[in-house]
Design a protein around this motif. Structure first.
Motif, PDB file in Angstrom:
ATOM      1  N   GLU A 352       0.769  -1.069   0.095  1.00 61.95           N
ATOM      2  CA  GLU A 352       0.074  -0.085   0.070  1.00 61.95           C
ATOM      3  C   GLU A 352       0.951   1.375  -0.011  1.00 61.95           C
ATOM      4  O   GLU A 352       0.864   2.244  -0.700  1.00 61.95           O
ATOM      5  CB  GLU A 352      -0.871  -0.110   1.226  1.00 61.95           C
ATOM      6  CG  GLU A 352      -2.135   0.900   1.393  1.00 61.95           C
ATOM      7  CD  GLU A 352      -2.920   0.963   0.026  1.00 61.95           C
ATOM      8  OE1 GLU A 352      -3.088  -0.059  -0.379  1.00 61.95           O
ATOM      9  OE2 GLU A 352      -3.227   1.820  -0.640  1.00 61.95           O
ATOM     10  N   VAL A 353       1.817   1.204   0.898  1.00 59.89           N
ATOM     11  CA  VAL A 353       2.607   2.515   0.942  1.00 59.89           C
ATOM     12  C   VAL A 353       3.593   2.830  -0.349  1.00 59.89           C
ATOM     13  O   VAL A 353       3.778   3.808  -0.592  1.00 59.89           O
ATOM     14  CB  VAL A 353       3.795   2.222   2.110  1.00 59.89           C
ATOM     15  CG1 VAL A 353       4.671   3.425   2.276  1.00 59.89           C
ATOM     16  CG2 VAL A 353       2.740   2.164   3.545  1.00 59.89           C
ATOM     17  N   LEU A 354       4.019   1.639  -0.999  1.00 61.34           N
ATOM     18  CA  LEU A 354       4.882   1.659  -1.871  1.00 61.34           C
ATOM     19  C   LEU A 354       4.016   1.608  -3.274  1.00 61.34           C
ATOM     20  O   LEU A 354       4.683   1.435  -4.617  1.00 61.34           O
ATOM     21  CB  LEU A 354       5.688   0.603  -2.016  1.00 61.34           C
ATOM     22  CG  LEU A 354       6.763   0.669  -0.784  1.00 61.34           C
ATOM     23  CD1 LEU A 354       7.900  -0.425  -0.916  1.00 61.34           C
ATOM     24  CD2 LEU A 354       7.467   1.978  -0.580  1.00 61.34           C
ATOM     25  N   ARG A 355       2.540   1.908  -3.313  1.00 63.99           N
ATOM     26  CA  ARG A 355       2.152   1.654  -4.362  1.00 63.99           C
ATOM     27  C   ARG A 355       2.504   2.070  -5.694  1.00 63.99           C
ATOM     28  O   ARG A 355       2.707   1.653  -6.891  1.00 63.99           O
ATOM     29  CB  ARG A 355       0.496   2.136  -4.080  1.00 63.99           C
ATOM     30  CG  ARG A 355      -0.329   1.299  -4.979  1.00 63.99           C
ATOM     31  CD  ARG A 355      -1.949   1.615  -4.644  1.00 63.99           C
ATOM     32  NE  ARG A 355      -2.612   0.640  -5.365  1.00 63.99           N
ATOM     33  CZ  ARG A 355      -3.034  -0.766  -5.122  1.00 63.99           C
ATOM     34  NH1 ARG A 355      -2.247  -1.062  -4.093  1.00 63.99           N
ATOM     35  NH2 ARG A 355      -3.696  -1.470  -5.887  1.00 63.99           N
ATOM     36  N   ASP A 356       2.756   3.757  -5.655  1.00 56.48           N
ATOM     37  CA  ASP A 356       3.113   4.148  -6.900  1.00 56.48           C
ATOM     38  C   ASP A 356       4.677   3.797  -7.504  1.00 56.48           C
ATOM     39  O   ASP A 356       4.718   3.447  -8.584  1.00 56.48           O
ATOM     40  CB  ASP A 356       3.232   5.793  -6.657  1.00 56.48           C
ATOM     41  CG  ASP A 356       4.299   6.037  -5.390  1.00 56.48           C
ATOM     42  OD1 ASP A 356       4.359   5.148  -4.422  1.00 56.48           O
ATOM     43  OD2 ASP A 356       4.862   7.055  -5.277  1.00 56.48           O
ATOM     44  N   LEU A 357       5.446   3.450  -6.446  1.00 61.60           N
ATOM     45  CA  LEU A 357       6.693   2.885  -7.012  1.00 61.60           C
ATOM     46  C   LEU A 357       6.603   1.690  -7.522  1.00 61.60           C
ATOM     47  O   LEU A 357       7.261   1.244  -8.572  1.00 61.60           O
ATOM     48  CB  LEU A 357       7.741   2.804  -5.479  1.00 61.60           C
ATOM     49  CG  LEU A 357       9.066   2.365  -5.741  1.00 61.60           C
ATOM     50  CD1 LEU A 357       9.658   3.519  -6.405  1.00 61.60           C
ATOM     51  CD2 LEU A 357       9.786   2.011  -4.369  1.00 61.60           C
ATOM     52  N   LEU A 358       5.752   0.826  -6.833  1.00 59.94           N
ATOM     53  CA  LEU A 358       5.702  -0.621  -7.381  1.00 59.94           C
ATOM     54  C   LEU A 358       4.792  -0.705  -8.686  1.00 59.94           C
ATOM     55  O   LEU A 358       4.972  -1.455  -9.526  1.00 59.94           O
ATOM     56  CB  LEU A 358       4.767  -1.517  -6.476  1.00 59.94           C
ATOM     57  CG  LEU A 358       5.443  -1.572  -5.131  1.00 59.94           C
ATOM     58  CD1 LEU A 358       4.638  -2.214  -4.086  1.00 59.94           C
ATOM     59  CD2 LEU A 358       6.878  -2.427  -5.454  1.00 59.94           C
ATOM     60  N   GLN A 359       4.026   0.152  -8.994  1.00 60.65           N
ATOM     61  CA  GLN A 359       3.155   0.459 -10.235  1.00 60.65           C
ATOM     62  C   GLN A 359       3.989   0.535 -11.299  1.00 60.65           C
ATOM     63  O   GLN A 359       4.034  -0.163 -12.282  1.00 60.65           O
ATOM     64  CB  GLN A 359       2.197   1.405 -10.003  1.00 60.65           C
ATOM     65  CG  GLN A 359       0.858   0.912 -10.806  1.00 60.65           C
ATOM     66  CD  GLN A 359      -0.226   1.134  -9.865  1.00 60.65           C
ATOM     67  OE1 GLN A 359      -0.231   2.238  -9.217  1.00 60.65           O
ATOM     68  NE2 GLN A 359      -1.181   0.211  -9.726  1.00 60.65           N
ATOM     69  N   SER A 360       5.274   1.193 -11.197  1.00 63.74           N
ATOM     70  CA  SER A 360       6.013   1.910 -12.210  1.00 63.74           C
ATOM     71  C   SER A 360       7.098   0.658 -12.595  1.00 63.74           C
ATOM     72  O   SER A 360       7.418   0.270 -13.512  1.00 63.74           O
ATOM     73  CB  SER A 360       6.928   2.929 -12.143  1.00 63.74           C
ATOM     74  OG  SER A 360       7.596   2.840 -11.072  1.00 63.74           O
ATOM     75  N   THR A 361       7.231  -0.187 -11.333  1.00 64.30           N
ATOM     76  CA  THR A 361       8.285  -1.356 -11.696  1.00 64.30           C
ATOM     77  C   THR A 361       7.270  -2.682 -12.167  1.00 64.30           C
ATOM     78  O   THR A 361       7.941  -3.285 -12.885  1.00 64.30           O
ATOM     79  CB  THR A 361       8.918  -1.952 -10.465  1.00 64.30           C
ATOM     80  OG1 THR A 361       7.990  -2.070  -9.364  1.00 64.30           O
ATOM     81  CG2 THR A 361       9.852  -1.005 -10.012  1.00 64.30           C
ATOM     82  N   ASP A 362       5.878  -2.416 -11.804  1.00 70.34           N
ATOM     83  CA  ASP A 362       5.316  -3.631 -12.608  1.00 70.34           C
ATOM     84  C   ASP A 362       5.206  -3.580 -13.928  1.00 70.34           C
ATOM     85  O   ASP A 362       5.050  -4.495 -14.718  1.00 70.34           O
ATOM     86  CB  ASP A 362       3.648  -3.549 -11.997  1.00 70.34           C
ATOM     87  CG  ASP A 362       3.429  -4.219 -10.748  1.00 70.34           C
ATOM     88  OD1 ASP A 362       4.273  -5.209 -10.376  1.00 70.34           O
ATOM     89  OD2 ASP A 362       2.206  -4.218 -10.119  1.00 70.34           O
TER      90      ASP A 362
END
Ligand code: ADP
Ligand code: MG
Length: 459
Positions: A352-362
């Motif tokens: 949840e906290v890293l949602r934005d970061l993870l989205q871009s790595t996804d």
């Protein structure tokens, strides 16, 4: 000037530079923005220096707003960004007595050299996690760091460390400097970024003081120049650097260089300089591996005094692969969040906290379909079986493993995963994840099987 303020401004600037590079792209950054040097902050105004009038005007027209926005994001007390050229810089320096300079002449606890930049206390050998990708660079750094008079192996001079952004070059340079100073406080060590070098040089030109500058530089025992690629293409500074470099080596002083590429790839350096740079010990730091990232997460968690559960560290090590700096940023965010909310770190909260970061790595990562396909073929069941409501054991287990791996390897939420598995409820997914976790602990061959699948998917 307060030491920590000075440090923190330098650190802010280096972060801002990184953001500029990331957001504007390598070409724009290299052509325009990399030549900016930070003079300091005065009356809530940041003062930057561009090498020429033309560059200054261009940067003001095209990038000033941008630079300002990033500065404010980094430091909310900033009101304005001013961009000057060296001549103007001179006036600025003279007219001001409370300016915070990056290449300050004030003495600082951690820089006993007038011209050097400050060192970061956190960047020590103790805090550096070693594994395959960086073991050679680390060994080379330790060898120099032991603080013998010039390194006994003459071929270690200069030491040239290179590797991608955020892989620990600056960390190792600072660690060497701390180490040398500790072993032998009498040796003078100067650490300068390439910009710092250029800044000092341009400033010396402004003050018609180049002789003193040269003398100062050439009298040090160890000179470190960080990110030397930024010195590319700057005629007279390069020339000056070359002479300084030669003179130091001839007099038996140690020179340590870092760059983001190998000596032979420093295309815009002149040939003589390039071949001298590569003429000593050249060591590279390679991209991080999964194991190294895990090690760094553990070390960082210990430093922060937080507990990161195993599945979360594995998830982070798997997902955040670009560089250590980004990984550290993610850990800091997770840590700050738990301290704020006062709850334990879980995989859910991390995602949840890293949602934005993870989205871009996804975007550049495994898809749920890939996981389903791989798991299905591994257990010899059909994809339809995975989506179906069949409850036969030989289908249920693979389905649970696929759900578990999706949770581990992607940033999908439980309800999203449920939907992707034939419209199941999120509690079913939760149960599957728990079940697999339990089985991994209880049954070692099952555990190996899952681990193997995970590895296969990761590569
Ligand atoms: P570079 O100079 O190569 O761009 P840095 O030295 O600034 O990279 O490293 C970026 C961040 O990552 C720093 O905070 C540094 O402490 C950390 N870091 C990099 N490599 C390691 C490592 N092997 N162990 C611990 N921290 C590391
Ligand atoms: Mg660096």
């Amino acid at each position: 000037m307060n030491n920590s303020i000075k440090d923190s401004i330098d650190i802010q600037w280096s972060r801002i530079r990184n953001q500029l590079r990331n957001e504007c792209g390598e070409v724009v950054f290299k052509n325009w923005l990399s030549s900016l040097t930070l003079i300091g902050i005065r009356d809530r105004q940041v003062c930057l220096c561009a090498p020429t009038r033309f560059m200054r005007d261009w940067i003001i027209t095209h990038y000033k707003k941008y630079i300002y926005t990033i500065w404010v994001r980094e430091n909310g007390t900033i009101d304005d960004v001013e961009i000057t050229i060296p001549q103007a810089t001179e006036n600025l320096q003279i007219s001001s007595n409370n300016i915070t300079t990056t290449a300050a002449t004030v003495d600082r606890e951690c820089t006993n050299e007038k011209i050097g930049s400050a060192l970061d206390h956190r960047y020590t050998f103790d805090n550096f996690v070693v594994d395959k990708p960086n073991e050679f660079a680390y060994a080379a750094a330790r060898h120099i760091g032991v603080g013998s008079a010039v390194s006994t192996i003459s071929s270690s001079n200069p030491l040239f460390l290179y590797g991608g952004v955020g892989l620990g070059k600056t960390h190792l340079l600072h660690a060497m400097a701390w180490n040398i100073r500790e072993c032998n406080p009498n040796r003078s060590v100067v650490y300068l970024s390439a910009e710092g070098f250029m800044y000092n040089f341009v400033r010396a030109l402004c003050f018609k003081d180049t002789l003193a500058f040269k003398k100062q530089l050439r009298s040090v025992d160890v000179l470190m120049i960080d990110d030397v690629q930024f010195m590319s293409g700057k005629g007279s500074t390069q020339e000056e650097f070359f002479h300084t470099f030669n003179s130091l080596i001839d007099h038996g002083s140690q020179v340590i260089i870092s760059a983001d590429r190998s000596p032979s790839s420093l295309k815009s350096m002149n040939d003589r300089l390039r071949s001298r740079l590569g003429g000593g010990l050249v060591a590279d730091i390679q991209a991080t591996t999964y194991e190294l990232r895990l090690g760094i997460i553990d070390a960082k968690a210990e430093q922060l005094g937080i507990k990161i559960p195993r599945n979360v560290s594995e998830f982070l090590a798997y997902k955040i692969t670009s560089n250590v700096r980004e990984l550290e940023g993610a850990i800091n965010r997770v840590s700050a969040h738990t301290q704020f909310v006062g709850s334990n770190i879980t995989l859910e909260s991390t995602q949840e906290v890293l949602r934005d970061l993870l989205q871009s790595t996804d975007d550049r990562r495994i898809t749920i379909e890939e996981i389903q396909k791989k798991v299905a073929s591994h257990f010899n069941v059909s994809l339809t079986d995975l989506y179906s409501s069949r409850r036969a054991r030989q289908v249920v287990r693979p389905r649970q493993i696929a759900m578990y791996l999706t949770k581990q390897l992607t940033s999908y939420s439980l309800p999203e995963i449920g939907r992707k598995f034939g419209g199941r409820d999120h509690t079913t997914v939760m149960y599957a994840v728990k079940k697999v976790e339990e089985l991994r602990v209880a049954d070692s061959s099952f555990d190996e099987d899952v681990e193997l699948l995970k590895r296969v998917l990761e590569t």
